[in-house]
Design an enzyme around this catalytic site. Sequence first.
Site, short mmCIF file in Angstrom:
data_model
loop_
_atom_site.label_atom_id
_atom_site.label_comp_id
_atom_site.label_asym_id
_atom_site.label_seq_id
_atom_site.Cartn_x
_atom_site.Cartn_y
_atom_site.Cartn_z
N LYS A 288 12.62 46.47 2.65
CA LYS A 288 13.28 46.58 3.95
C LYS A 288 12.67 47.78 4.69
O LYS A 288 12.33 48.77 4.04
CB LYS A 288 14.78 46.80 3.75
CG LYS A 288 15.47 45.67 2.98
CD LYS A 288 16.92 46.04 2.65
CE LYS A 288 17.56 45.00 1.75
NZ LYS A 288 18.94 45.34 1.36
N SER B 137 19.28 42.39 -2.30
CA SER B 137 19.30 43.82 -2.62
C SER B 137 18.02 44.24 -3.31
O SER B 137 17.45 43.49 -4.10
CB SER B 137 20.49 44.12 -3.55
OG SER B 137 20.41 45.42 -4.08
N ALA B 138 17.58 45.46 -3.00
CA ALA B 138 16.39 46.00 -3.67
C ALA B 138 16.70 46.41 -5.10
O ALA B 138 15.79 46.73 -5.87
CB ALA B 138 15.86 47.20 -2.89
N THR C 278 27.77 52.28 -5.02
CA THR C 278 27.25 53.02 -6.18
C THR C 278 26.34 54.16 -5.73
O THR C 278 25.60 54.71 -6.53
CB THR C 278 26.48 52.08 -7.14
OG1 THR C 278 25.33 51.55 -6.46
CG2 THR C 278 27.34 50.94 -7.62
N LYS D 226 18.79 55.30 0.83
CA LYS D 226 19.63 54.11 0.82
C LYS D 226 18.85 52.88 1.27
O LYS D 226 18.18 52.89 2.29
CB LYS D 226 20.86 54.30 1.72
CG LYS D 226 21.86 55.28 1.13
CD LYS D 226 23.14 55.33 1.95
CE LYS D 226 24.19 56.20 1.29
NZ LYS D 226 25.43 56.29 2.10
N ASP E 20 23.73 42.48 1.39
CA ASP E 20 23.20 43.63 0.66
C ASP E 20 24.27 43.97 -0.39
O ASP E 20 25.43 43.54 -0.27
CB ASP E 20 22.99 44.80 1.63
CG ASP E 20 22.52 46.05 0.92
OD1 ASP E 20 21.65 45.95 0.04
OD2 ASP E 20 23.04 47.13 1.24
N LEU E 21 23.92 44.72 -1.38
CA LEU E 21 24.88 45.03 -2.45
C LEU E 21 25.54 46.40 -2.28
O LEU E 21 26.74 46.50 -2.06
CB LEU E 21 24.17 44.95 -3.81
CG LEU E 21 24.98 45.32 -5.05
CD1 LEU E 21 26.22 44.44 -5.18
CD2 LEU E 21 24.12 45.21 -6.30
N ASP E 22 24.71 47.42 -2.33
CA ASP E 22 25.25 48.78 -2.32
C ASP E 22 25.73 49.16 -0.92
O ASP E 22 24.96 49.13 0.03
CB ASP E 22 24.19 49.76 -2.80
CG ASP E 22 24.80 50.98 -3.48
OD1 ASP E 22 26.02 50.99 -3.66
OD2 ASP E 22 24.05 51.90 -3.82
N GLU F 66 24.97 44.23 6.06
CA GLU F 66 24.21 45.41 5.65
C GLU F 66 24.93 46.68 6.05
O GLU F 66 25.70 46.68 7.02
CB GLU F 66 22.83 45.41 6.33
CG GLU F 66 21.70 44.89 5.46
CD GLU F 66 21.23 45.88 4.41
OE1 GLU F 66 21.76 47.00 4.37
OE2 GLU F 66 20.33 45.52 3.64
N ASP F 67 24.66 47.77 5.31
CA ASP F 67 25.23 49.06 5.68
C ASP F 67 24.17 50.07 6.06
O ASP F 67 24.49 51.21 6.39
CB ASP F 67 26.07 49.63 4.52
CG ASP F 67 25.19 50.12 3.37
OD1 ASP F 67 25.44 51.22 2.86
OD2 ASP F 67 24.27 49.40 3.00
#
Length: 215
Positions: free
Chosen positions: A145, A114-115, A15, A43, A7-9, A169-170
């Site tokens: 997700k 990532s979305a 961000t 999120k 995942d990115l964020d 993932e977070d």
Amino acid sequence: MKGFVFDLDGVITDTAKYHYEAWKELADQLGISIDLKFNEQLKGISRMDSLERILAHGNKQSAYMQEEKEAFAAQKNEAYVQLLQNLTPADLLPGVAEFLKEAKAKKMPCAIASASKNAPFILEKLGVIDLFDAIVDPATLTKGKPDPEIFVKAAESIGIKPEEAIGFEDAQAGIAGIKACGMYAIGVLADEPLTQADRTVHSLAELNMDELIAL
């Protein structure tokens, strides 16, 4: 294990503060009050799903036509992208640069799941886009997700099966999606406990690459 899916964020960079600033600006304009606690619900989900949650929060889910909603989402994204101009490699989360470089050295392919439609731009600003072999295009997805679709596509994009990948993932929705396709899940802890994760860490600096490959 043969590859990594991120995942990115909240995993590569954070961000969330920029998302919150941009959403709050729009919500204020619409006469809806949101705070950081409410922002946790946004999120890991898509832009339009986030907007629908904000409108529902203000009891205005039926107040606007679809075209208006799309215009609101575009307005939020423009504000967000402006804030992203401030990103630099210093905004990478602890251990990320080292982990990605070691993965590259060991020929372990890495993909972004990532979305965010801004993922390529964000990775460019962070100086790590060349360390990724694939970025899933959210426009190709039919479900968000916690559906596992994005993680299955990410594994396919680097030529491996989901069960041969480790996902990072977070958010709880992301962990659920990772597990739903048979992937090993590492949760990067932030504000919420991540049930279902096979392992949790506070940063990628805690991980040993050789141990992960041997799983």
